[in-house]
Design a protein around this motif. Sequence first.
Motif, PDB file in Angstrom:
ATOM      1  N   ARG A  40      73.761 -22.338 -42.580  1.00 31.02           N
ATOM      2  CA  ARG A  40      73.055 -21.063 -42.729  1.00 31.02           C
ATOM      3  C   ARG A  40      74.047 -19.967 -42.415  1.00 31.02           C
ATOM      4  O   ARG A  40      74.187 -19.573 -41.266  1.00 31.02           O
ATOM      5  N   LEU A  41      74.739 -19.530 -43.451  1.00 30.43           N
ATOM      6  CA  LEU A  41      75.875 -18.652 -43.184  1.00 30.43           C
ATOM      7  C   LEU A  41      75.701 -17.203 -43.635  1.00 30.43           C
ATOM      8  O   LEU A  41      76.520 -16.351 -43.328  1.00 30.43           O
ATOM      9  N   LEU A  42      74.599 -16.907 -44.339  1.00 30.34           N
ATOM     10  CA  LEU A  42      74.336 -15.501 -44.665  1.00 30.34           C
ATOM     11  C   LEU A  42      73.917 -14.801 -43.371  1.00 30.34           C
ATOM     12  O   LEU A  42      73.411 -15.457 -42.451  1.00 30.34           O
ATOM     13  N   PRO A  43      74.119 -13.470 -43.286  1.00 31.15           N
ATOM     14  CA  PRO A  43      73.837 -12.763 -42.025  1.00 31.15           C
ATOM     15  C   PRO A  43      72.472 -13.092 -41.414  1.00 31.15           C
ATOM     16  O   PRO A  43      72.357 -13.281 -40.207  1.00 31.15           O
ATOM     17  N   THR A  44      71.428 -13.164 -42.248  1.00 33.96           N
ATOM     18  CA  THR A  44      70.095 -13.471 -41.694  1.00 33.96           C
ATOM     19  C   THR A  44      69.725 -14.930 -41.954  1.00 33.96           C
ATOM     20  O   THR A  44      68.583 -15.329 -41.739  1.00 33.96           O
ATOM     21  N   THR A  45      70.678 -15.715 -42.486  1.00 34.18           N
ATOM     22  CA  THR A  45      70.495 -17.093 -42.951  1.00 34.18           C
ATOM     23  C   THR A  45      69.730 -17.163 -44.280  1.00 34.18           C
ATOM     24  O   THR A  45      69.515 -18.251 -44.801  1.00 34.18           O
ATOM     25  N   LYS A  46      69.300 -16.006 -44.810  1.00 35.98           N
ATOM     26  CA  LYS A  46      68.536 -16.007 -46.075  1.00 35.98           C
ATOM     27  C   LYS A  46      69.087 -15.004 -47.079  1.00 35.98           C
ATOM     28  O   LYS A  46      69.754 -14.050 -46.697  1.00 35.98           O
ATOM     29  N   LYS A  47      68.737 -15.252 -48.370  1.00 37.41           N
ATOM     30  CA  LYS A  47      69.129 -14.294 -49.398  1.00 37.41           C
ATOM     31  C   LYS A  47      68.111 -13.149 -49.394  1.00 37.41           C
ATOM     32  O   LYS A  47      67.307 -13.023 -50.321  1.00 37.41           O
TER      33      LYS A  47
END
Length: 302
Positions: free
Chosen positions: A210-217
């Motif tokens: 989970r590497l996006l800032p919020t873990t989500k798109k």
Amino acid sequence: MKQFISDFNKLVKLRLTLTVVFSASIAFLIGAKQQGDIIWVNWLILTIGGFLITGSANGFNEIIERDLDKLMKRTEDRPLPAGRMTTGQALVLSLFMGIFGTLLLVELNFLAGLLSVFAIILYAFVYTPLKQKSPIAVFVGAFPGALPPLIGYYAAFKSAGFGFEYAAVSEAAIVIIPWVLFLIQFFWQFPHFWAIAWVADEDYKRAGFRLLPTTKKDTISAWMIFISAVLMIPVGILPLYYGFGGWVFTVVSLFGGLLFAYYGFKHLKEMTDATARKVMFTSFIYLPLTQLVLLFDFIPLK
Ligand code: HEM
Ligand SMILES: CC(C)=CCC/C(C)=C/CC/C(C)=C/COP(=O)(O)OP(=O)(O)O
């Protein structure tokens, strides 16, 4: 033999390694220009040593992630998850590359060698395990990712213990230039990687990353990509501000920064994989291009 070369390329992540090494070898040449003397043999040693060190870091990363890499399409054909190389073989190769690369760099400059070992440890043994736990991993990974220019730059200076041999080396030469090069590469990694994380999100999810800032798109992640892209504009002015980057460099880096900002904004509005991919491709071109231009438009500091 052909298979081994292809597997070796995948173990060291050849394309990524070549860009990392490119950033270090350009920084070496900038350091050498600052000193007024380019020793090409040393440049070759730095380039080979840098390749071995980065290859070693990536080898350790693939050993640690061999089971997770089986789960993702982009990584399932790496030699370890595909079963074409054993962990022992990869370990021998990575250890050999790490030790030999460090010896080469220590030979050039002690601090450069020390920073290389630090980069390997930080990347392979801190960033890599953290990837599964939190998006903070990206921030942590940005430190080893930005160290190559610092390492390359210092490798151009003869060391005396932890310090430098030349009494006449100014603070600007030893602090400002290399740390600005570090900062540019450091900030660049956020639009670079978050755009990749957006495009590859489905694949990453399979392995639990989970590497996006919020873990989500989501909108916040898109905003973070946009902000990190816009930040490349002020960051690109730093060399001019400190007096070692000329106008040609500044125009090119401003253009790159504006392109980043434009695609970042487009991505914020549309939030599609296609727009994230534009940010990603901008990052692929931005760093090698601006570094190359800086080399030719470099103004040595007093
Ligand atoms: C926080 C730091 C970084 C992260 C998390 C990161 C992550 C990644 C990932 C996951 C890919 C693979 C994309 C794919 O599978 O298609 C990639 C590609 C790439 N990265 Fe980075 N990267 C970082 C820093 C860097 C640095 C410092 C450089 C070079 C100076 C770099 C250069 C590249 C290049 C050239 C590619 C494309 C080549 C390829 O896909 O093999 N990256 N990056
Ligand atoms: C001088 C030296 C030793 C530098 C090491 C620096 C290095 C290899 C930087 C790349 C930075 C990085 C975090 C890449 C992502 O790998 P990833 O694990 O996210 O990629 P993957 O998912 O494709 O395995």
